[in-house]
Design an enzyme around this catalytic site. Structure first.
Site, PDB file in Angstrom:
ATOM      1  N   GLY A  47      22.456  15.795  -9.810  1.00  0.00           N
ATOM      2  CA  GLY A  47      22.425  16.785 -10.886  1.00  0.00           C
ATOM      3  C   GLY A  47      23.843  17.007 -11.339  1.00  0.00           C
ATOM      4  O   GLY A  47      24.566  16.041 -11.576  1.00  0.00           O
ATOM      5  N   GLU A  48      24.253  18.236 -11.393  1.00  0.00           N
ATOM      6  CA  GLU A  48      25.623  18.558 -11.817  1.00  0.00           C
ATOM      7  C   GLU A  48      26.258  19.382 -10.701  1.00  0.00           C
ATOM      8  O   GLU A  48      25.865  20.518 -10.458  1.00  0.00           O
ATOM      9  CB  GLU A  48      25.542  19.324 -13.141  1.00  0.00           C
ATOM     10  CG  GLU A  48      26.854  19.457 -13.849  1.00  0.00           C
ATOM     11  CD  GLU A  48      27.590  18.134 -14.058  1.00  0.00           C
ATOM     12  OE1 GLU A  48      26.970  17.171 -14.535  1.00  0.00           O
ATOM     13  OE2 GLU A  48      28.785  18.073 -13.705  1.00  0.00           O
ATOM     14  N   SER A  49      27.254  18.780 -10.049  1.00  0.00           N
ATOM     15  CA  SER A  49      27.808  19.429  -8.853  1.00  0.00           C
ATOM     16  C   SER A  49      28.478  20.769  -9.167  1.00  0.00           C
ATOM     17  O   SER A  49      28.389  21.701  -8.363  1.00  0.00           O
ATOM     18  CB  SER A  49      28.784  18.491  -8.145  1.00  0.00           C
ATOM     19  OG  SER A  49      29.775  18.047  -9.040  1.00  0.00           O
ATOM     20  N   CYS A  79      24.248  11.391  -5.094  1.00  0.00           N
ATOM     21  CA  CYS A  79      25.034  11.584  -6.311  1.00  0.00           C
ATOM     22  C   CYS A  79      25.766  12.941  -6.291  1.00  0.00           C
ATOM     23  O   CYS A  79      26.680  13.104  -5.495  1.00  0.00           O
ATOM     24  CB  CYS A  79      24.138  11.391  -7.526  1.00  0.00           C
ATOM     25  SG  CYS A  79      25.079  10.942  -8.979  1.00  0.00           S
ATOM     26  N   ARG A  99      34.534  12.030  -8.832  1.00  0.00           N
ATOM     27  CA  ARG A  99      33.410  12.330  -9.734  1.00  0.00           C
ATOM     28  C   ARG A  99      33.461  11.453 -10.978  1.00  0.00           C
ATOM     29  O   ARG A  99      34.539  11.060 -11.418  1.00  0.00           O
ATOM     30  CB  ARG A  99      33.464  13.788 -10.203  1.00  0.00           C
ATOM     31  CG  ARG A  99      33.190  14.799  -9.130  1.00  0.00           C
ATOM     32  CD  ARG A  99      33.184  16.203  -9.734  1.00  0.00           C
ATOM     33  NE  ARG A  99      32.134  16.358 -10.723  1.00  0.00           N
ATOM     34  CZ  ARG A  99      32.150  17.285 -11.676  1.00  0.00           C
ATOM     35  NH1 ARG A  99      33.151  18.111 -11.798  1.00  0.00           N
ATOM     36  NH2 ARG A  99      31.146  17.360 -12.537  1.00  0.00           N
ATOM     37  N   ILE A 126      23.922   7.244 -12.276  1.00  0.00           N
ATOM     38  CA  ILE A 126      23.961   8.088 -13.475  1.00  0.00           C
ATOM     39  C   ILE A 126      25.221   8.943 -13.411  1.00  0.00           C
ATOM     40  O   ILE A 126      25.321   9.846 -12.578  1.00  0.00           O
ATOM     41  CB  ILE A 126      22.715   9.001 -13.573  1.00  0.00           C
ATOM     42  CG1 ILE A 126      21.432   8.172 -13.543  1.00  0.00           C
ATOM     43  CG2 ILE A 126      22.782   9.843 -14.850  1.00  0.00           C
ATOM     44  CD1 ILE A 126      20.150   8.993 -13.442  1.00  0.00           C
ATOM     45  N   ARG A 127      26.174   8.621 -14.255  1.00  0.00           N
ATOM     46  CA  ARG A 127      27.483   9.313 -14.222  1.00  0.00           C
ATOM     47  C   ARG A 127      27.895   9.531 -12.767  1.00  0.00           C
ATOM     48  O   ARG A 127      28.215  10.635 -12.325  1.00  0.00           O
ATOM     49  CB  ARG A 127      27.411  10.635 -14.989  1.00  0.00           C
ATOM     50  CG  ARG A 127      27.073  10.428 -16.469  1.00  0.00           C
ATOM     51  CD  ARG A 127      27.082  11.722 -17.256  1.00  0.00           C
ATOM     52  NE  ARG A 127      28.417  12.291 -17.246  1.00  0.00           N
ATOM     53  CZ  ARG A 127      28.684  13.561 -16.915  1.00  0.00           C
ATOM     54  NH1 ARG A 127      27.720  14.375 -16.568  1.00  0.00           N
ATOM     55  NH2 ARG A 127      29.915  14.010 -16.950  1.00  0.00           N
ATOM     56  N   HIS A 162      20.723   7.046  -6.952  1.00  0.00           N
ATOM     57  CA  HIS A 162      19.518   7.897  -6.883  1.00  0.00           C
ATOM     58  C   HIS A 162      18.305   7.138  -6.354  1.00  0.00           C
ATOM     59  O   HIS A 162      17.475   6.691  -7.154  1.00  0.00           O
ATOM     60  CB  HIS A 162      19.160   8.385  -8.296  1.00  0.00           C
ATOM     61  CG  HIS A 162      20.090   9.391  -8.868  1.00  0.00           C
ATOM     62  ND1 HIS A 162      19.887  10.743  -8.756  1.00  0.00           N
ATOM     63  CD2 HIS A 162      21.245   9.241  -9.557  1.00  0.00           C
ATOM     64  CE1 HIS A 162      20.868  11.397  -9.366  1.00  0.00           C
ATOM     65  NE2 HIS A 162      21.705  10.503  -9.859  1.00  0.00           N
ATOM     66  N   GLU A 164      15.728   8.351  -5.189  1.00  0.00           N
ATOM     67  CA  GLU A 164      14.522   9.128  -5.529  1.00  0.00           C
ATOM     68  C   GLU A 164      14.009   8.805  -6.927  1.00  0.00           C
ATOM     69  O   GLU A 164      12.907   9.197  -7.290  1.00  0.00           O
ATOM     70  CB  GLU A 164      14.798  10.636  -5.367  1.00  0.00           C
ATOM     71  CG  GLU A 164      15.573  11.304  -6.491  1.00  0.00           C
ATOM     72  CD  GLU A 164      17.073  10.999  -6.482  1.00  0.00           C
ATOM     73  OE1 GLU A 164      17.525  10.162  -5.679  1.00  0.00           O
ATOM     74  OE2 GLU A 164      17.784  11.586  -7.319  1.00  0.00           O
TER      75      GLU A 164
HETATM   76  N1  GLN Z   1      28.358  13.610 -12.739  1.00  0.00           N
HETATM   77  C1  GLN Z   1      27.664  14.516 -11.868  1.00  0.00           C
HETATM   78  C2  GLN Z   1      28.629  15.465 -11.160  1.00  0.00           C
HETATM   79  O1  GLN Z   1      29.794  15.271 -11.250  1.00  0.00           O
HETATM   80  C3  GLN Z   1      26.834  13.764 -10.860  1.00  0.00           C
HETATM   81  C4  GLN Z   1      25.798  12.969 -11.578  1.00  0.00           C
HETATM   82  C5  GLN Z   1      24.491  12.842 -10.860  1.00  0.00           C
HETATM   83  O2  GLN Z   1      24.203  13.540  -9.881  1.00  0.00           O
HETATM   84  N2  GLN Z   1      23.660  11.977 -11.375  1.00  0.00           N
HETATM   85  O3  GLN Z   1      28.215  16.380 -10.525  1.00  0.00           O
END
Ligand code: GLN
Length: 183
Positions: A47-49, A79, A99, A126-127, A162, A164
């Site tokens: 997700g987004e840390s 991730c 990151r 993903i990113r 990921h 999952e």
């Molecule tokens: N770019 C996200 C972060 O820095 C991590 C991306 C992800 O969990 N798919 O938190």
């Protein structure tokens, strides 16, 4: 066996579904009240840390989660979940994570690649972050273009990608097997 999935933000539902597919009971952790029950392991999803850090602190979950992992609670971070485990966040694994390490152009991609002990698995990035430093107690499980994308330290497993979001359950099975070993 019951597994908790941190459900503040991000891809927690996909982890829950994967556990269901493996016949493992799960519980979503949204607040301190959810945290009070018994479980055998914890998944920190992607997700987004930065958002997850903020909500963890707002919900007073940061210290309890950190302390439980340091006390030996098995954990699996994917991730953003891997970012949370590093030395700049929860400080549980002896790793430093970079990151958004693949830049914008290669922000998201999918490959098949080897993970030690498991075999060739599909990896969805993903990113994604990667591990740029790890201590001697950390076992590197997968390296892609000289960057560490999966690692284990005792009861803690982390990967950049990921699992999952794929149909391949082997990484979850591997992590669950490390919990069974301990019991
Ligand atoms: N770019 C996200 C972060 O820095 C991590 C991306 C992800 O969990 N798919 O938190």
């Amino acid at each position: 066996m019951k597994i908790a999935v941190l459900a503040l933000q991000g891809a927690f539902e996909e982890h829950r579904q994967m556990l269901e597919q493996l016949g493992v009971e799960s519980v979503l952790i949204r607040n301190l009240n959810d945290w009070q029950q018994h479980f055998d392991g914890l998944i920190l999803p992607g997700g987004e840390s930065t958002a997850m850090m903020r909500v963890m602190k707002d919900e007073a979950l940061f210290e309890p989660i950190r302390d439980a992992i340091k006390d030996g609670l098995p954990v699996f971070g994917t991730c953003a979940g891997m970012i949370l485990l590093d030395d700049k966040h929860l400080g549980c694994m002896d790793i430093t994570v970079k990151r958004n390490a693949y830049g914008r152009q290669l922000g998201s991609f999918c490959i098949e690649h080897e993970v030690n002990q498991i075999g060739i698995v599909p990896m969805v990035f993903i990113r994604a972050p990667y591990i740029e430093r790890c201590g001697s107690g950390v076992e590197v499980l997968s390296t892609l273009d000289n960057h560490i994308v999966a690692a284990r330290q005792d009861h803690m497993l982390a990967c950049s990608f990921h699992p999952e979001l794929t149909a391949d359950t082997r990484i979850h099975k591997y992590w669950l097997s490390t919990i069974y070993e301990k019991r």
